[in-house]
Design a protein around this motif. Structure first.
Motif, mmCIF file in Angstrom:
data_model
loop_
_atom_site.group_PDB
_atom_site.id
_atom_site.type_symbol
_atom_site.label_atom_id
_atom_site.label_comp_id
_atom_site.label_asym_id
_atom_site.label_seq_id
_atom_site.Cartn_x
_atom_site.Cartn_y
_atom_site.Cartn_z
ATOM 1 N N GLN A 205 0.744 -1.138 0.005
ATOM 2 C CA GLN A 205 0.057 -0.107 0.016
ATOM 3 C C GLN A 205 0.853 1.188 0.009
ATOM 4 N N GLU A 227 -5.711 7.627 -2.445
ATOM 5 C CA GLU A 227 -6.063 5.992 -1.956
ATOM 6 C C GLU A 227 -6.780 5.278 -3.231
ATOM 7 N N ALA A 231 -5.043 2.236 -5.134
ATOM 8 C CA ALA A 231 -5.744 1.033 -5.205
ATOM 9 C C ALA A 231 -5.414 0.341 -6.727
#
Length: 418
Positions: A205, A227, A231
Motif C-alpha cells: 500500500q 487512495e 488501489a
C-alpha cells in the motif's frame, strides 16, 4: 567505583543519565523536578561548553545552564548526597564565558593532548632504546622521527602541486556523506518476506501511494483520491533488492588528508541465526531523524521521527513501467513507520520532546521515502516509570511505551533538539 572511570566512560554516562531518572522515586517524598533541573542544567553546561564555535547567544545559554544547576542543586543536600558544593570544578564554571571570549573555544584546550604525547614522546622513545643511558638515545630517536615526518610532509606537498585548500571554519552542522554499499545485501527478497521478517506490514500500500504521488507530481491530490488511484497500481515484480545498512562518513573539512571514518549508521535487518548453534541475533530496525524537505541545520522544524524497517530499490525494469521518464525514482528508498510530530515545546522539567507511535484507525502510519531524506539516526529513551517493566526488551520496547528523544547522544543531537 565512579572515581575509576575514564573520561570516555563518563561521557557515555552523560548520554543516558537524565532519561533514566525522569520518573525516579526520591526518598522523603521529595519532588523530582529539582533533581531533573539540576542534572539538566549541568549536562547542558557540559555540552554547550564543548561547542567548536560560540556566539553571544550560546554564551548566554551557557550561563543560563549553569544558573539552572545552582538554583536547584540543594536537592542533593536534602537527599543527603552532599553537605556542600565547595568544589573547584564547579567554581571554574563561573569563568567559562569570560575565558571563551578571551582565549577561544574549549576545543583548543584538551588534557588528552599531553597524555597522547607522553606515549609518543616518552614511552615509545624509551622502548626504542637499550635501556642504558636512555636519555641520549631517546633524544636522537625523537630527532630522527621528526626529520622523517617533516620529509614526508614535504613529499606530500610536492606531489599535491600548487593546490591550495581553504579550510572551512568550524560550525555545528552534521556535515557528513551518506553512503550505502555498492551492491545490495540481499539481491532479491520476496515481498511476503518483507512483511513477515522486516515488519513492513503495509509495504504494498505504501509503495502504491508513493508511485501514485510520483505519477501525479503536478496535481493537487486529495487523500481520498490518492487512495483510490493507489488501489489501481499493480506491482510488476515479486521481490526487491534490500540493503541492511546506511552509513554517514566524516568529511575532511580541514584538508589534512584525514581518512574518512563512520560517524553514524542506521541498520534495518531481520533476525538471523548466529554463529553459535541454537542462537539467534535479534532483528534491528533503527529510528531516524527525517527531513520533509523544509528542515534546516538547527531546530526540529521540518523534521520528524520514523523507524526504518526496510531499505530497498525498485527493480530497474519496473521503474520504466511505473514512473514517467521525466521523473524516475531515486535508486534507494526506505519503508518508514512514523512517530507523532514534535510537540510545540519540550518538557519544562527535563527539556526533552515526548513522542509515541503514530496510529490512525488502529493501524500504524507508514510511507515510502527517498533514503536521501534520512538525516541521521536518533536515539529514543523509553519512559521507564518508577519501576522498569521486566518484560521490556529491545524488540518490543518501542511498542510498549511512550518515548523521549534523547538530545544528549551526541553534539549534533543536542544542537538540533535543544
Amino acid at each position: 567505583m565512579l572515581s575509576r572511570l575514564s573520561g570516555t566512560e563518563h561521557s557515555q554516562i552523560c548520554r543516558f543519565l537524565l532519561g533514566i531518572i525522569i520518573d525516579i522515586r526520591l526518598p522523603g517524598n521529595h519532588a523530582s523536578s529539582r533533581l531533573l533541573k539540576a542534572v539538566r542544567g549541568l549536562l547542558d553546561f557540559l555540552y554547550l561548553a564543548q561547542y567548536p564555535c560560540h556566539s553571544t547567544e550560546t554564551l548566554l545559554l551557557l550561563d543560563g545552564a549553569r544558573a539552572l544547576f545552582h538554583d536547584n542543586k540543594e536537592i542533593f543536600v536534602d537527599l543527603g548526597i552532599r553537605n556542600n558544593f565547595n568544589l573547584p570544578k564547579l567554581h571554574s564554571g563561573c569563568h567559562y564565558s569570560t575565558m571563551i571570549r578571551t582565549f577561544g573555544t574549549t576545543d583548543n584546550h584538551n588534557m588528552e593532548y599531553t597524555e597522547r604525547l607522553h606515549i609518543d614522546l616518552a614511552k615509545d622513545a624509551y622502548r626504542a632504546t637499550n635501556h642504558k643511558d636512555e636519555f641520549a638515545q631517546m633524544t636522537k630517536w625523537l630527532e630522527r622521527k621528526e626529520k622523517i615526518a617533516c620529509h614526508a610532509q614535504f613529499i606530500k606537498w610536492r606531489l599535491d602541486g600548487d593546490r591550495t585548500h581553504h579550510p572551512r571554519p568550524p560550525d555545528l552542522c552534521f556535515d557528513c556523506t551518506q553512503q550505502l554499499t555498492k551492491h545490495p545485501s540481499v539481491k532479491a527478497v520476496p515481498i511476503q518476506k518483507l512483511i513477515t521478517d522486516f515488519g513492513a506490514t503495509y509495504f504494498r500500500q505504501a509503495l502504491a501511494r508513493y508511485i501514485t504521488q510520483q505519477q501525479n507530481l503536478n496535481e493537487a491530490i486529495t487523500r481520498q483520491r490518492l487512495e483510490n488511484l493507489a488501489a489501481g497500481i499493480h506491482l510488476p515484480f515479486h521481490a526487491v533488492p534490500v540493503y541492511h545498512k546506511i552509513k554517514w562518513l566524516s568529511t575532511d573539512a580541514w584538508g589534512h588528508g584525514d581518512p574518512l571514518v563512520t560517524v553514524d549508521s542506521i541498520h534495518a535487518r531481520p533476525h538471523r541465526n548466529a554463529l553459535r548453534e541454537n542462537d539467534v541475533v535479534p532483528a534491528r530496525f533503527d529510528t531516524a531523524l527525517i527531513n520533509d524537505g523544509t528542515g534546516s541545520f538547527v531546530g526540529v522544524k521540518g523534521f520528524c521521527v520514523g523507524q526504518i524497517h526496510l531499505i530497498f530499490s525498485i527493480p530497474a525494469l519496473a521503474t520504466q513501467f511505473l514512473f514517467p521518464l521525466t521523473n524516475q525514482p531515486p535508486k534507494h528508498l526506505a519503508y518508514v513507520e512514523w512517530f507523532t510530530p514534535f510537540p510545540a515545546t519540550t518538557d519544562s522539567r527535563h527539556g526533552m520532546y515526548k513522542i509515541s507511535r503514530l496510529i490512525k484507525s488502529g493501524e500504524r502510519v507508514a510511507s515510502i521515502i527517498p533514503v536521501s531524506n534520512i538525516t541521521r539516526s536518533i536515539h529514543l529513551m523509553p519512559r521507564f516509570g518508577a519501576v522498569a517493566p521486566r518484560h521490556w526488551t529491545s524488540d518490543n520496547v518501542l511498542e510498549e511505551c511512550d518515548t523521549f528523544i534523547n538530545c544528549y547522544i551526541d553534539r549534533h543531537s543536542f544542537v538540533t533538539l535543544r
